[in-house]
Motif scaffolding. Structure first.
Motif, PDB file in Angstrom:
ATOM      1  N   LEU A 157      30.735  45.040  40.749  1.00  0.00           N
ATOM      2  CA  LEU A 157      31.216  43.750  41.246  1.00  0.00           C
ATOM      3  C   LEU A 157      30.979  43.534  42.732  1.00  0.00           C
ATOM      4  CD1 LEU A 157      34.597  43.341  39.318  1.00  0.00           C
ATOM      5  CD2 LEU A 157      32.334  42.562  38.641  1.00  0.00           C
ATOM      6  N   GLY A 158      30.357  44.501  43.416  1.00  0.00           N
ATOM      7  CA  GLY A 158      30.091  44.291  44.834  1.00  0.00           C
ATOM      8  C   GLY A 158      30.123  45.591  45.608  1.00  0.00           C
ATOM      9  N   ASN A 159      29.830  45.488  46.904  1.00  0.00           N
ATOM     10  CA  ASN A 159      29.867  46.690  47.736  1.00  0.00           C
ATOM     11  C   ASN A 159      31.217  46.893  48.396  1.00  0.00           C
ATOM     12  OD1 ASN A 159      27.361  48.078  47.541  1.00  0.00           O
ATOM     13  ND2 ASN A 159      26.404  46.290  48.500  1.00  0.00           N
ATOM     14  N   THR A 160      31.930  45.796  48.593  1.00  0.00           N
ATOM     15  CA  THR A 160      33.228  45.908  49.254  1.00  0.00           C
ATOM     16  C   THR A 160      34.336  45.543  48.266  1.00  0.00           C
ATOM     17  OG1 THR A 160      33.282  43.600  49.939  1.00  0.00           O
ATOM     18  CG2 THR A 160      32.182  45.153  51.436  1.00  0.00           C
ATOM     19  N   LEU A 161      35.545  45.930  48.632  1.00  0.00           N
ATOM     20  CA  LEU A 161      36.688  45.594  47.781  1.00  0.00           C
ATOM     21  C   LEU A 161      36.872  44.082  47.714  1.00  0.00           C
ATOM     22  CD1 LEU A 161      39.302  48.263  48.968  1.00  0.00           C
ATOM     23  CD2 LEU A 161      37.778  48.364  46.988  1.00  0.00           C
ATOM     24  N   SER A 162      36.708  43.427  48.864  1.00  0.00           N
ATOM     25  CA  SER A 162      36.916  41.975  48.883  1.00  0.00           C
ATOM     26  C   SER A 162      35.947  41.267  47.952  1.00  0.00           C
ATOM     27  CB  SER A 162      36.732  41.412  50.297  1.00  0.00           C
ATOM     28  OG  SER A 162      37.406  42.216  51.208  1.00  0.00           O
ATOM     29  N   GLU A 163      34.684  41.687  47.984  1.00  0.00           N
ATOM     30  CA  GLU A 163      33.707  41.079  47.071  1.00  0.00           C
ATOM     31  C   GLU A 163      34.159  41.269  45.615  1.00  0.00           C
ATOM     32  OE1 GLU A 163      29.941  42.299  49.881  1.00  0.00           O
ATOM     33  OE2 GLU A 163      29.847  42.881  47.763  1.00  0.00           O
ATOM     34  N   SER A 164      34.570  42.468  45.315  1.00  0.00           N
ATOM     35  CA  SER A 164      34.920  42.768  43.925  1.00  0.00           C
ATOM     36  C   SER A 164      36.217  42.083  43.505  1.00  0.00           C
ATOM     37  CB  SER A 164      35.049  44.278  43.725  1.00  0.00           C
ATOM     38  OG  SER A 164      36.305  44.734  44.191  1.00  0.00           O
ATOM     39  N   ALA A 165      37.066  41.792  44.508  1.00  0.00           N
ATOM     40  CA  ALA A 165      38.348  41.151  44.188  1.00  0.00           C
ATOM     41  C   ALA A 165      38.159  39.664  43.936  1.00  0.00           C
ATOM     42  CB  ALA A 165      39.344  41.370  45.327  1.00  0.00           C
ATOM     43  N   ALA A 166      37.094  39.117  44.497  1.00  0.00           N
ATOM     44  CA  ALA A 166      36.901  37.668  44.429  1.00  0.00           C
ATOM     45  C   ALA A 166      36.387  37.205  43.069  1.00  0.00           C
ATOM     46  CB  ALA A 166      35.936  37.231  45.530  1.00  0.00           C
ATOM     47  N   VAL A 167      35.789  38.118  42.322  1.00  0.00           N
ATOM     48  CA  VAL A 167      35.230  37.696  41.038  1.00  0.00           C
ATOM     49  C   VAL A 167      36.052  38.226  39.863  1.00  0.00           C
ATOM     50  CG1 VAL A 167      32.848  37.423  41.805  1.00  0.00           C
ATOM     51  CG2 VAL A 167      33.655  39.686  41.142  1.00  0.00           C
ATOM     52  N   GLY A 168      36.117  37.426  38.824  1.00  0.00           N
ATOM     53  CA  GLY A 168      36.773  37.859  37.593  1.00  0.00           C
ATOM     54  C   GLY A 168      35.774  38.617  36.729  1.00  0.00           C
ATOM     55  N   TYR A 169      36.231  39.049  35.579  1.00  0.00           N
ATOM     56  CA  TYR A 169      35.343  39.806  34.700  1.00  0.00           C
ATOM     57  C   TYR A 169      35.549  39.360  33.256  1.00  0.00           C
ATOM     58  CZ  TYR A 169      32.825  43.673  32.639  1.00  0.00           C
ATOM     59  OH  TYR A 169      31.910  44.412  31.939  1.00  0.00           O
ATOM     60  N   ARG A 170      34.450  39.146  32.544  1.00  0.00           N
ATOM     61  CA  ARG A 170      34.565  38.771  31.128  1.00  0.00           C
ATOM     62  C   ARG A 170      34.643  40.028  30.265  1.00  0.00           C
ATOM     63  NH1 ARG A 170      34.661  33.553  30.089  1.00  0.00           N
ATOM     64  NH2 ARG A 170      33.734  32.211  31.682  1.00  0.00           N
ATOM     65  N   LEU A 171      35.616  40.077  29.390  1.00  0.00           N
ATOM     66  CA  LEU A 171      35.872  41.274  28.576  1.00  0.00           C
ATOM     67  C   LEU A 171      34.856  41.375  27.434  1.00  0.00           C
ATOM     68  CD1 LEU A 171      39.763  41.108  28.321  1.00  0.00           C
ATOM     69  CD2 LEU A 171      38.327  41.958  30.180  1.00  0.00           C
ATOM     70  N   ARG A 172      33.629  41.726  27.789  1.00  0.00           N
ATOM     71  CA  ARG A 172      32.575  41.672  26.776  1.00  0.00           C
ATOM     72  C   ARG A 172      32.307  43.016  26.117  1.00  0.00           C
ATOM     73  NH1 ARG A 172      30.476  41.220  31.806  1.00  0.00           N
ATOM     74  NH2 ARG A 172      30.026  38.997  31.942  1.00  0.00           N
ATOM     75  N   HIS A 173      33.038  44.045  26.509  1.00  0.00           N
ATOM     76  CA  HIS A 173      32.777  45.373  25.943  1.00  0.00           C
ATOM     77  C   HIS A 173      33.807  45.755  24.889  1.00  0.00           C
ATOM     78  CE1 HIS A 173      29.501  46.382  28.645  1.00  0.00           C
ATOM     79  NE2 HIS A 173      30.160  45.673  29.544  1.00  0.00           N
ATOM     80  N   GLN A 174      33.381  46.644  24.019  1.00  0.00           N
ATOM     81  CA  GLN A 174      34.311  47.024  22.957  1.00  0.00           C
ATOM     82  C   GLN A 174      35.454  47.890  23.462  1.00  0.00           C
ATOM     83  OE1 GLN A 174      31.357  48.015  19.641  1.00  0.00           O
ATOM     84  NE2 GLN A 174      32.804  46.578  18.738  1.00  0.00           N
ATOM     85  N   ALA A 175      35.233  48.602  24.572  1.00  0.00           N
ATOM     86  CA  ALA A 175      36.335  49.378  25.145  1.00  0.00           C
ATOM     87  C   ALA A 175      37.482  48.451  25.543  1.00  0.00           C
ATOM     88  CB  ALA A 175      35.858  50.171  26.359  1.00  0.00           C
ATOM     89  N   CYS A 176      37.140  47.205  25.889  1.00  0.00           N
ATOM     90  CA  CYS A 176      38.167  46.218  26.253  1.00  0.00           C
ATOM     91  C   CYS A 176      39.152  46.016  25.100  1.00  0.00           C
ATOM     92  CB  CYS A 176      37.526  44.888  26.625  1.00  0.00           C
ATOM     93  SG  CYS A 176      36.355  44.993  27.984  1.00  0.00           S
ATOM     94  N   PHE A 177      38.654  46.196  23.895  1.00  0.00           N
ATOM     95  CA  PHE A 177      39.496  46.047  22.715  1.00  0.00           C
ATOM     96  C   PHE A 177      40.624  47.081  22.734  1.00  0.00           C
ATOM     97  CE2 PHE A 177      40.480  46.930  18.242  1.00  0.00           C
ATOM     98  CZ  PHE A 177      40.788  45.657  17.794  1.00  0.00           C
TER      99      PHE A 177
END
Ligand code: SF4
Ligand code: SF4
Ligand SMILES: [Fe+2]
Lengths: 262, 315
Positions: free
Chosen positions: B276-296
């Motif tokens: 999601l990025g190189n910094t924490l702020s970058e990664s915090a700014a974006v959401g994530y779509r639960l597209r993996h089966q582990a998400c289940f």
């Protein structure tokens, strides 16, 4: 605007400790008393707490227990994850629910989730778990200082006071800000003492904020006797008599757990 | 704040519908927990059920340096991170781990996930000193998969049990109360017997106040080959998120820093789209779509990575 106030949480139906706390706080000159929630659980005769709170005009913040009882939920939302902890939580929840009058339940339901007040120059926020979540545990050893500072910023407060964990602690933050977990008066603080603790928040030498934790002795033998008569678990009685927690242990972080006996 | 028990959600899974066409988006509510993939994918052993296929030779992620960790710790202050977690691979393979933990404990509480095999006397002594200096807790989570040598080593490898128990004993002698973490590989009906087995073994090895946490197994990495992968329908769909408390999910309150940048959660670091990025702020700014089966699995079991102990003493 206040200069000296008394704060307590976690009454857990311990009306005997509540009486002593009120007496002690008045004797020490508290201008007002505030309760940060969780009136029921653990102890006997939950309805005996309410008349005291009304008589002494104590403002009350809603705790997770109050929210549950008030809304007739299935459980106390204490956030336990261990089967043994949950087993005991269920026993006390059922007892408390069955012995809280309908009128008192309605009263619990309408309690506010936060109270804001001014203590000298300080904007004080009173809540149950944390300002953002009623059943969030803020333990001393697992809550970073910058997390608390962010809460102060997000919620526009200089002093945040919470309870819910049952163990009192405080931390000075940057810019004269402060966090205080005011503790609980319903059961001992897992320190091997039979006293319970409340918090006096006051201004000293002008505008320096001071939070003092005050131990309260009360007739714990009588409480233990009444708990037994009501058929409450012997494990709870043991905590009242020894000052060591015997249940709800699995939510304790390492440092807090190690200080206890079990 | 639910534990590992499956929440009472009724998910009317239409088994015929297979893979959803749109996956639900989860945004970071607050960065409460910052994880570090501190030893990359390097581990001194190679467990059968490892969900990221760590091993002595898996270099897809390298050790993090003290400097890298320090950078993220500094950035975490502004974001109000509440707790720090260290995982791998095996964190104690990283030669800087003790300095890293010492530094971290100046910022906040730390938890280390370890297999317990590299806890030599000098290491444990130093850990005890580091934790005594700090106002924060240093939690050690020690993984075991069986309460007997045969049961454990069948999954974790020959000789692992003895070494891990020696490590645990040393921790206990130095005042630690390690959280024994067990990935569930048995049927529900055996729960009680297995728990009893663990409690007895731990006590027999000198751990009188054992803390135990049972985790659901994630059917990815090597574990997918060991048991069985996911069923076709085992995805999280947008309908399933209705009325569901998303704050139970790790990705709603955590991120993980690695040698290659910041990923959405400790479980998916091998998925390309989880970066999601190189910094924490970058990664915090974006959401994530639960597209993996582990998400289940996350969806069904809640915050499986929190420290709250799920099983302690017997009723
Ligand atoms: S499960 Fe843990 S100990 Fe086992 S191989 Fe993976 S990282 Fe190493
Ligand atoms: S695996 Fe779990 S934590 Fe990671 S993105 Fe999926 S739901 Fe979120
Ligand atoms: Fe509470």
């Amino acid at each position: 605007m206040f200069k000296k106030i008394a704060l307590f949480g976690g009454v857990y139906s311990n009306y005997l400790a509540l009486e002593e706390t009120i007496r002690d706080a008045h004797r020490r000159g508290a201008e007002a008393l505030f309760c940060l929630g969780d009136l029921g659980a653990f102890g006997p005769h939950p309805d005996r707490v309410f008349p005291l709170l009304r008589e002494y005009r104590i403002a009350v913040v809603q705790g997770n227990y109050d929210h549950s009882i008030g809304n007739g939920l299935d459980d106390c939302q204490c956030g336990y994850t261990d089967p043994r902890d949950n087993y005991f939580a269920r026993i006390s929840y059922r007892y408390t629910f069955a012995h809280t009058s309908e009128e008192n339940r309605r009263w619990l339901k309408q309690l506010p989730t936060e109270i804001r007040l001014q203590l000298g120059p300080y904007r004080v926020l009173l809540c149950h778990g944390s300002p953002r979540k009623m059943n969030e545990f803020l333990w001393e050893s697992t809550t970073s200082t910058h997390f608390l500072e962010k809460l102060c910023e997000d919620y526009q407060a200089d002093v945040i006071c919470a309870t819910h964990t049952g163990i009192h602690w405080q931390r000075a933050l940057s810019g004269k800000r402060h966090f205080v977990n005011v503790g609980a008066i319903g059961r001992p603080a897992n320190d091997g003492r039979t006293e319970v603790w409340y918090t006096m928040l006051s201004l000293e030498d002008g505008d320096r904020l001071e939070a003092t934790f005050v131990p309260v002795s009360y007739d714990y033998q009588r409480l233990a006797h009444e708990m037994r008569r009501e058929g409450l678990p012997e494990e709870f009685v043991e905590t009242i008599l020894t000052g060591w927690w015997t249940t709800c242990l699995e939510v304790l972080p390492a440092k807090e757990r190690r200080r206890g006996r079990f | 704040m639910s534990g590992i028990q499956a929440p009472n959600v009724s998910c009317n899974l239409d088994k015929a519908s297979r893979k959803p066409t749109r996956f639900p988006l989860v945004r970071l509510e607050a960065l409460d927990n910052l994880w570090f993939q501190v030893s990359g994918t390097l581990c001194n052993i190679a467990c059968e059920h490892c969900f990221i296929s760590c091993s002595p030779t898996n270099h897809s992620f390298e050790f993090m340096t003290l400097e890298q960790v320090k950078g993220y710790l500094e950035e975490s202050v502004r974001l109000g991170v509440k707790e720090y977690y260290f995982t791998g691979g095996e964190p104690f393979m990283n030669r800087q781990i003790l300095d890293i933990l010492e530094l971290t404990l100046q910022y906040g509480p730390a938890t280390v996930l370890t297999n317990g095999m590299l806890l030599r006397p000098r290491v444990v002594e130093r850990l005890a000193e580091i934790e005594a200096q700090s106002i924060y807790s240093l939690e050690i989570r020690l993984s075991l998969d069986g309460y007997t040598e045969e049961m454990n080593d069948a999954i974790r490898g020959k000789g692992v049990f003895q070494k891990a128990m020696a490590g645990m004993k040393r921790l206990v002698e130095h005042g630690f109360l390690p959280i024994i973490t067990v990935a569930k590989t048995w049927e529900d009906s055996e729960d009680e017997a297995v728990l009893e087995g663990f409690l007895n073994t731990l006590r027999a090895h000198g751990y009188q106040r054992p803390r135990i946490k049972i985790l659901p197994s994630l059917r990815i990495g090597r574990e997918a080959a060991r048991s069985h992968g996911y069923e076709d329908y085992e995805y999280v769909s947008e309908e399933m998120m209705q009325g569901y408390d998303a704050s139970n999910l790790i990705c709603a309150n955590s991120r993980i820093a690695t040698s290659k940048g910041v990923y959405v959660c400790p479980i998916l670091i091998e998925a390309r789209d989880a970066w999601l990025g190189n910094t924490l702020s970058e990664s915090a700014a974006v959401g994530y779509r639960l597209r993996h089966q582990a998400c289940f699995t996350c969806y069904m079991f809640g915050s499986i990575c929190s420290n709250f102990v799920s099983v302690g003493r017997n009723v």
